[in-house]
Motif scaffolding. Structure first.
Motif, short mmCIF file in Angstrom:
data_model
loop_
_atom_site.label_atom_id
_atom_site.label_comp_id
_atom_site.label_asym_id
_atom_site.label_seq_id
_atom_site.Cartn_x
_atom_site.Cartn_y
_atom_site.Cartn_z
N HIS A 149 0.76 -1.22 -0.13
CA HIS A 149 0.03 -0.09 0.04
C HIS A 149 0.98 1.27 -0.02
N ALA A 169 0.67 11.88 -0.43
CA ALA A 169 -0.64 11.28 -0.06
C ALA A 169 -1.55 11.41 -1.46
N ASN A 185 -7.39 2.41 -3.73
CA ASN A 185 -8.52 2.89 -3.08
C ASN A 185 -8.24 2.94 -1.49
N GLN A 186 -7.07 2.83 -1.07
CA GLN A 186 -6.63 2.47 0.35
C GLN A 186 -7.36 3.84 1.19
N ASP A 187 -7.54 4.87 0.73
CA ASP A 187 -8.27 5.88 1.40
C ASP A 187 -9.75 6.31 1.01
N ALA A 202 -8.27 -0.57 3.45
CA ALA A 202 -8.69 0.88 4.24
C ALA A 202 -8.99 1.09 5.58
N LYS A 206 -5.57 0.28 7.48
CA LYS A 206 -4.68 1.76 7.30
C LYS A 206 -5.25 2.61 8.38
N LEU A 207 -6.54 2.86 8.43
CA LEU A 207 -7.17 3.78 9.41
C LEU A 207 -6.80 3.40 10.79
N ARG A 265 -3.41 4.25 12.05
CA ARG A 265 -3.29 5.46 12.32
C ARG A 265 -3.98 5.67 13.66
#
Length: 169
Positions: A40, A69, A95-97, A115, A118-119, A122
């Motif tokens: 990613h 980003a 489309n990871q975000d 997605a 990744k979130l 974070r």
């Protein structure tokens, strides 16, 4: 080197989260989830290495983080397509975000898992500093038939073990 270390750390952590979650989801392939997590940040890696090759001092480039980003997911997809990677893996990386853009239930499963992983990474890194709307968004994502946070409730030790194996720590 600090940029490369950040990319590697984020990639291995997201990969470990996605792998562990995928093992708990019927019909999910943990190896694909692991690959999606590792790849990613491929676009970021490309941008950082190109900047170094061109002699750009990353610390001096204004808005460098925003540039990465904005461009890195599409660059990552392009690289994966060039390598002949499966379409659903390429789509997930690009489309990871996408959680910020709409209903997660309309996303393909691998895209949704990447997605949310990744979130989640974070959220673990920022703790209480995570904006409430992002925390709420994280809590609303269902992967398979289970809310993602429920899947991850007791997975911390397993995620760390996987991260240590793939991260060489």
């Amino acid at each position: 080197r600090p940029h490369l270390a950040r990319i590697w750390g984020e990639s291995t952590t997201v990969a470990a989260i996605a792998f562990v979650a995928a093992r708990r989801i019927d019909g999910m392939r943990p190896d694909e989830a692991l690959a999606a997590g590792l790849f990613h940040q491929l676009g970021s890696l490309y941008l950082v290495t190109r900047a170094h090759k061109e002699g750009l001092a990353l610390g001096e480039v204004q808005d460098w983080a925003e540039t990465i980003a904005a461009w890195q997911p599409a660059i990552g997809r392009a690289i994966l397509e060039t390598w002949g990677s499966p379409g659903h893996l390429c789509e997930a990386v690009e489309n990871q975000d996408a959680l910020a853009d709409g209903d997660p239930m309309t996303m393909p499963l691998l895209t949704r898992l990447l997605a949310v992983a990744k979130l989640y990474r974070r959220s673990q890194a920022e703790g209480d500093a995570l904006p409430p709307e992002i925390a709420a968004q994280l809590g609303a994502v269902v992967v398979g038939t289970t809310p993602f946070l429920t899947l991850m409730a007791d997975a911390g030790a397993e995620v760390e073990k996987v991260r240590a194996v793939i991260g060489g720590q």
